[in-house]
Scaffold this motif. Sequence first.
Motif, short mmCIF file in Angstrom:
data_model
loop_
_atom_site.label_atom_id
_atom_site.label_comp_id
_atom_site.label_asym_id
_atom_site.label_seq_id
_atom_site.Cartn_x
_atom_site.Cartn_y
_atom_site.Cartn_z
N GLN A 1 87.38 -6.48 -16.47
CA GLN A 1 86.21 -5.82 -15.89
C GLN A 1 85.00 -6.00 -16.80
N GLY A 2 85.20 -5.80 -18.11
CA GLY A 2 84.11 -5.96 -19.07
C GLY A 2 83.56 -7.37 -19.08
N ALA B 1 80.86 2.29 -27.56
CA ALA B 1 81.32 1.03 -26.95
C ALA B 1 80.67 0.80 -25.59
N GLY B 2 79.90 1.77 -25.10
CA GLY B 2 79.21 1.61 -23.83
C GLY B 2 80.04 1.91 -22.61
N THR B 3 81.17 2.59 -22.78
CA THR B 3 82.00 2.92 -21.62
C THR B 3 81.32 3.98 -20.76
N VAL B 4 81.83 4.14 -19.57
CA VAL B 4 81.31 5.08 -18.59
C VAL B 4 82.38 6.14 -18.36
N ILE B 5 82.07 7.39 -18.68
CA ILE B 5 83.06 8.48 -18.60
C ILE B 5 83.10 9.03 -17.18
N THR B 6 84.27 8.90 -16.54
CA THR B 6 84.43 9.33 -15.15
C THR B 6 84.92 10.77 -15.02
N GLY B 7 85.46 11.34 -16.10
CA GLY B 7 85.93 12.72 -16.04
C GLY B 7 87.03 12.97 -17.04
N LYS B 8 87.69 14.12 -16.85
CA LYS B 8 88.75 14.58 -17.74
C LYS B 8 90.06 14.61 -16.98
N THR B 9 91.10 14.01 -17.57
CA THR B 9 92.41 13.97 -16.92
C THR B 9 93.28 15.12 -17.42
N GLY C 1 79.82 -8.41 -18.28
CA GLY C 1 79.03 -9.17 -19.26
C GLY C 1 78.43 -10.44 -18.71
N THR C 2 79.10 -11.06 -17.74
CA THR C 2 78.59 -12.30 -17.14
C THR C 2 77.68 -12.03 -15.94
N GLY C 3 77.55 -10.77 -15.56
CA GLY C 3 76.69 -10.43 -14.42
C GLY C 3 77.35 -10.58 -13.07
N LYS C 4 78.66 -10.84 -13.05
CA LYS C 4 79.38 -10.98 -11.79
C LYS C 4 79.79 -9.64 -11.20
N LEU C 5 79.69 -8.58 -12.01
CA LEU C 5 80.05 -7.23 -11.56
C LEU C 5 79.07 -6.26 -12.18
N GLY D 1 70.38 -12.86 -25.18
CA GLY D 1 71.48 -13.57 -25.82
C GLY D 1 72.27 -12.72 -26.80
N ARG D 2 72.24 -11.40 -26.61
CA ARG D 2 72.98 -10.48 -27.48
C ARG D 2 74.35 -10.19 -26.90
N ALA D 3 75.31 -10.03 -27.78
CA ALA D 3 76.66 -9.63 -27.35
C ALA D 3 76.76 -8.10 -27.34
N LEU D 4 77.51 -7.60 -26.39
CA LEU D 4 77.80 -6.17 -26.31
C LEU D 4 79.30 -5.97 -26.47
N SER D 5 79.70 -4.74 -26.56
CA SER D 5 81.12 -4.40 -26.62
C SER D 5 81.84 -5.00 -25.40
N PRO D 6 83.08 -5.45 -25.57
CA PRO D 6 83.82 -5.97 -24.42
C PRO D 6 84.10 -4.92 -23.36
N LEU D 7 83.92 -3.64 -23.70
CA LEU D 7 84.14 -2.56 -22.73
C LEU D 7 82.83 -1.99 -22.20
#
Length: 146
Positions: A12-13, A119-127, A17-21, A70-76
């Motif tokens: 997904q990451g 890491a730039g993740t998106v928090i969807t909630g608490k399990t 990162g490639t702009g496909k999603l 041209g900067r790299a970001l976290s894979p997540l």
Amino acid sequence: MTQLHDLTALEQGELIGTGKLSPVELADHYLDRIERLNPALGAFVTVTPELAREQAGRAEAEVTAARREGRALSPLHGVPVPVKDLNFVAGVRCTLGSAAFAEHVPTVDDHVVTRLRNAGTVITGKTSTPEVVRSTYLTGRPLTCV
């Protein structure tokens, strides 16, 4: 055809990162699944759609800028993740699996949550979690019954 949720977080990451999603598209996909499936599964005790959409929108802008520069970001970066209800997320209810903490809202993030945010993740909630696990987790000692 593979569904978005069938991809690994790294896949997904990579697509983000490639702009496909789009992180917004992916967050909405997961939020829709949570809304549809959680009543039967009970996996989430708290869902954070506003936070997730805000973070996804920010992640999308950051990914676009990073690709342009041209900067790299976290894979997540931009990948939605839940957080166990044992970990504090500032401003999000944390019950620790107990009715005694049903309204507890921490003001700070746990270390793992800070790392997820960085890491730039998106928090969807608490399990959900079983009751009293955090006390064992914090002390390193199992509870004993006498």
